[in-house]
Design an enzyme around this catalytic site. Structure first.
Site, PDB file in Angstrom:
ATOM      1  N   ASP A  32      26.703   4.921  12.736  1.00 27.89           N
ATOM      2  CA  ASP A  32      24.726   4.724  12.105  1.00 27.89           C
ATOM      3  C   ASP A  32      24.518   4.215  11.887  1.00 27.89           C
ATOM      4  O   ASP A  32      24.546   3.506  10.802  1.00 27.89           O
ATOM      5  CB  ASP A  32      24.801   6.434  11.229  1.00 27.89           C
ATOM      6  CG  ASP A  32      23.417   7.979  11.586  1.00 27.89           C
ATOM      7  OD1 ASP A  32      22.973   7.250  12.442  1.00 27.89           O
ATOM      8  OD2 ASP A  32      23.583   8.510  10.912  1.00 27.89           O
TER       9      ASP A  32
ATOM     10  N   TYR B 162      -9.843  -0.486   3.631  1.00 27.98           N
ATOM     11  CA  TYR B 162      -9.177  -1.007   5.282  1.00 27.98           C
ATOM     12  C   TYR B 162      -9.129   0.615   5.843  1.00 27.98           C
ATOM     13  O   TYR B 162      -8.458   1.599   5.290  1.00 27.98           O
ATOM     14  CB  TYR B 162      -7.596  -1.346   5.355  1.00 27.98           C
ATOM     15  CG  TYR B 162      -8.322  -2.975   5.961  1.00 27.98           C
ATOM     16  CD1 TYR B 162      -8.596  -3.186   7.231  1.00 27.98           C
ATOM     17  CD2 TYR B 162      -8.107  -4.134   4.695  1.00 27.98           C
ATOM     18  CE1 TYR B 162      -9.164  -4.474   7.177  1.00 27.98           C
ATOM     19  CE2 TYR B 162      -7.988  -5.409   5.270  1.00 27.98           C
ATOM     20  CZ  TYR B 162      -8.441  -5.461   6.516  1.00 27.98           C
ATOM     21  OH  TYR B 162      -9.397  -6.677   7.042  1.00 27.98           O
TER      22      TYR B 162
ATOM     23  N   ASP C 281       0.650  -1.145   0.528  1.00 28.48           N
ATOM     24  CA  ASP C 281       0.266   0.156  -0.289  1.00 28.48           C
ATOM     25  C   ASP C 281       0.773   1.191   0.044  1.00 28.48           C
ATOM     26  O   ASP C 281       0.314   2.504  -0.370  1.00 28.48           O
ATOM     27  CB  ASP C 281      -0.913   0.028   0.882  1.00 28.48           C
ATOM     28  CG  ASP C 281      -2.190  -0.757   1.021  1.00 28.48           C
ATOM     29  OD1 ASP C 281      -2.496  -1.362  -0.162  1.00 28.48           O
ATOM     30  OD2 ASP C 281      -2.381  -1.161   2.087  1.00 28.48           O
TER      31      ASP C 281
HETATM   32 CU   LIG Z   1      -7.529  -7.784   6.790  1.00 30.54          CU
END
Ligand SMILES: [Cu+2]
Ligand SMILES: *[C@@H]1O[C@H](CO)[C@@H](O)[C@H](O)[C@H]1NC(C)=O
Ligand SMILES: *[C@@H]1O[C@H](CO)[C@@H](O)[C@H](O)[C@H]1NC(C)=O
Ligand SMILES: *[C@@H]1O[C@H](CO)[C@@H](O)[C@H](O)[C@H]1NC(C)=O
Ligand SMILES: *[C@@H]1O[C@H](CO)[C@@H](O)[C@H](O)[C@H]1NC(C)=O
Ligand SMILES: *[C@@H]1O[C@H](CO)[C@@H](O)[C@H](O)[C@H]1NC(C)=O
Length: 658
Positions: A616, A411, A323
């Site tokens: 780092d 979602y 996503d």
């Molecule tokens: Cu789910």
């Protein structure tokens, strides 16, 4: 996965945003010198677009903007800028990193906003594509409605075309030679429901060539009954009881100057971009004993999410979303609703990004910041062993929460960074929203003979199994840049030679990881203390100063290593990775995630097995759930809470709350 509801309303939203924006720009025109990590301001986004449009690229018709963000400044310069007085601050040029598509090619640009010029222009020739623009997704979602074969399919199903909403999905890579950007589109039937996800029009596959904006493949394989509309609605008629208590909570106090937040003993910077959404930078905590701010984290944000569905059939197999890289948490950021998404004492920040044509887009109230009076106890003790009196003291736990919510299609991800006066940082991901569902012929479990890939959540509806793996980028700088990572083992030891009847005990075995391979960790099998320490700084008592990473529920991807989506998200095989800091290594699934082949990203970088001791370093941590849906998740799922904690470990000389 796309905000389909926005499509229908695109025009009014855009007009409204433009009006708000115009007003905003007029008020905000006079601006002081920006913090080098500040996101691009609306003026800067506009200027970036102007510079590009004035170049040779402006002469190419219809160039599209896929990524516009502040070009990551050199970390040393930023640290110097922060630690020096106003007059001595180094000049850090304001630059934008931009990805545009022109004539089917992906251009990577660096634009110097101050100088007004393009300082770098490269054509990206590798695999994978930048995210789609809003217009591309919008146009793709409308194509089926004008396509005769699709109209026939709708008529055959006795459905009304005016009630159909289509949603474009990214499609991953399955070993094929890719030459075009493409999406698959799935369609849903609204009818009497607002919950489109509950009414999928099953059996149809539609492939769209996005560069041509044409349907290039159509397949209608089967028909199943349309799940009923009744019971799918998630909007309640009354708002009573939905909102936070209305009693007035007064903040003990925090200040926000542009993007810099100060609260209790914490100081940090809150940024926003289209890809990661909210970004926390340069978090430091004031140490009372040392009378100074001490650095904890240079940068923290969601780096990638992997959401593969566990249905290998023709219409579903490709649903293996990344996503953040394919769409963007910032681009999915929702305007927060006061008193529902954030309590009444919250203060809001807007987010700005570039739209498809490079123009400014505003997300009003993209981020909220509020004090949380959780009702928890920060610390307490009651002492009875004192001869004269009972002694009792303690403190209520008041924390500061910074929140955004990304709605990626069905979602909703509630993303929190919570700062505690004890020095802890709690990172929360709460999942809610609507399940992705598949229409099936069955109304009862005992009718199911074939294999299904989820749970029957209502009549004719299977909610498919899937994962949510959310990977965080954590550039911790504990008391300075040079840090080491320790996977301290908590080990059983036989109790020999003590002259007591005890047979065993446990102890802690600490050894700093030397190289990247030693810091790839699967949690949960054996007890461990994960520490990020500064080996050059000790407490008064000689302990290395550090922070602990305390994971929530550990999760790794269960897909086989040679499965295509797993090759693209290969970093999900471990929950913890540590890499040396490199400003161009930020996106765990690779920068060009759409249709990527797993050739860029955390697992690839880590193969170099670079040294990570006393350097780092950046810690990468994946949390999430294997989501087995249950009936209670329908029609909208109650929030599932996940997260992890960063907790001081010999960082302070003693409890900083006292
Ligand atoms: Cu789910
Ligand atoms: C955007 O930039 C253009 C060209 O520089 C300028 O004409 C315009 O006024 C700017 N718009 C806003 C809203 O700042
Ligand atoms: C550019 O966009 C306009 C408006 O969307 C469209 O009419 C035109 O055909 C496009 N031109 C090209 C070369 O794609
Ligand atoms: C389809 O929906 C439209 C708009 O709601 C309505 O006017 C029309 O009568 C419907 N047609 C059928 C066949 O149901
Ligand atoms: C909350 O504060 C507002 C503004 O100060 C005030 O008008 C309101 O009466 C207060 N409400 C409660 C429940 O105290
Ligand atoms: C930084 O990372 C990029 C991408 O992995 C790599 O090409 C580059 O060589 C790295 N730079 C250094 C100094 O290691």
């Amino acid at each position: 996965m796309i905000k389909s509801s926005m499509f229908d309303k695109a025009t009014p939203i855009m007009i409204a945003q433009f009006i708000i924006l115009t007003i905003f720009l007029q008020i905000n025109f006079i601006n002081s010198l920006p913090h080098p990590l500040d996101p691009l301001s609306p003026t800067e986004i506009n200027k970036t677009r102007h510079i590009i449009q004035q170049s040779y690229l402006g002469a190419i018709p219809n160039i599209t903007y896929h990524f516009v963000d502040v070009e990551e400044p050199n970390k040393n310069n930023v640290l110097k800028w922060l630690s020096s007085t106003t007059k001595q601050k180094p000049i850090i040029p304001r630059q934008a990193k931009v990805v545009v598509r022109a004539k089917d090619e992906t251009h990577e640009l660096v634009v110097d906003i101050t100088k007004g010029s393009i300082v770098s222009d490269k054509i990206y020739k590798g695999h994978g594509y930048p995210p789609f623009t809003f217009n591309e997704l919008f146009q793709a979602s409308k194509l089926p409605l004008k396509y005769s074969k699709f109209k026939e399919s709708i008529t055959k199903r006795a459905l009304n075309l005016s009630q159909v909403s289509c949603v474009p999905f990214t499609i991953g890579w399955y070993g094929e030679k890719i030459t075009r950007r493409a999406l698959k589109v799935s369609c849903f039937y609204r009818g009497k429901s607002v919950n489109i996800w509950a009414r999928p029009i099953e059996g149809i596959t539609l492939l769209i060539d996005v560069d041509l904006m044409k349907i290039t493949m159509y397949n209608d394989r089967y028909r199943v009954p349309m799940p009923k509309a009744e019971g799918t609605n998630f909007q309640s008629s009354s708002k009573n009881g939905k909102i936070f208590a209305t009693c007035n909570i007064s903040n003990i106090g925090f200040t926000i100057k542009d993007h810099e937040v100060k609260w209790a003993n914490w100081a940090f910077h809150v940024g926003f971009n289209a890809r990661a959404g909210m970004i926390i930078s340069t978090a430091s905590i004031f140490d009372d004993k040392k009378q100074k701010f001490r650095r904890v984290m240079y940068r923290g944000h969601v780096s990638e999410t992997f959401v593969p569905y566990m249905d290998p059939t023709n219409e579903w197999y490709f649903r293996t979303f990344m996503d953040v890289g394919e769409f963007g948490f910032g681009r999915s950021a929702d305007s927060l609703q006061p008193k529902v998404d954030c309590p009444s004492n919250a203060v809001y920040m807007d987010g700005f990004m570039a739209g498809p044509n490079g123009e400014v887009q505003q997300v009003p109230r993209a981020i909220c910041i509020f004090e949380r009076h959780s009702g928890n106890v920060a610390w307490r003790h009651m002492e009875i062993n004192n001869p004269t009196k009972l002694i009792r003291d303690g403190e209520a736990d008041i924390t500061l929460v910074v929140r955004m919510i990304a709605t990626v299609g069905n979602y909703d991800y509630v993303l929190d960074w919570e700062f505690l006066k004890s020095g802890c940082i709690k990172v929360g991901v709460a999942l809610t929203g609507v399940l992705e569902m598949k229409a099936v012929p069955y109304t009862h479990k005992n009718q199911i003979q074939e294999r299904v890939f989820g749970t029957l959540v209502t009549e004719n509806t299977i909610a498919n199994f899937h994962d949510h793996l959310v990977t965080y980028y954590l550039d911790l700088d504990i008391d300075d840049n040079a840090n080491s990572f320790i996977n301290a083992k908590v080990q059983k030891v036989k109790a020999n030679g003590f002259g007591t009847p005890r047979k065993s005990y446990w102890t802690v075995v600490k050894e700093a990881a030397k190289s990247e391979a030693e810091a790839r960790i699967r949690l949960g099998l054996e007890p461990a203390e994960l520490l990020i320490v500064n080996p050059n700084k000790m407490t008064r008592l000689g302990n290395q100063v550090g922070y602990r990473l305390i994971s929530g529920q550990p999760i790794i991807s269960l897909l086989s290593d040679d499965d295509y989506p797993q090759r693209r998200a290969s970093y999900t095989k471990y929950q913890v990775w540590v890499t040396p800091y490199n400003k161009s290594e930020r996106w765990a699934g690779g920068f060009y995630a759409d249709r990527s082949r797993g050739e860029d990203g955390l697992a690839i970088w880590s193969q170099r097995n670079r040294e990570i001791e006393n350097r780092d370093i950046v810690v990468w941590h994946t949390i999430g759930i294997h989501h087995v849906p249950y009936q209670e998740d329908f029609p909208v799922m109650p929030t599932v809470q996940g997260g992890f904690e960063l907790r001081p470990a010999n960082f302070f000389e003693s409890n900083p709350l006292l």
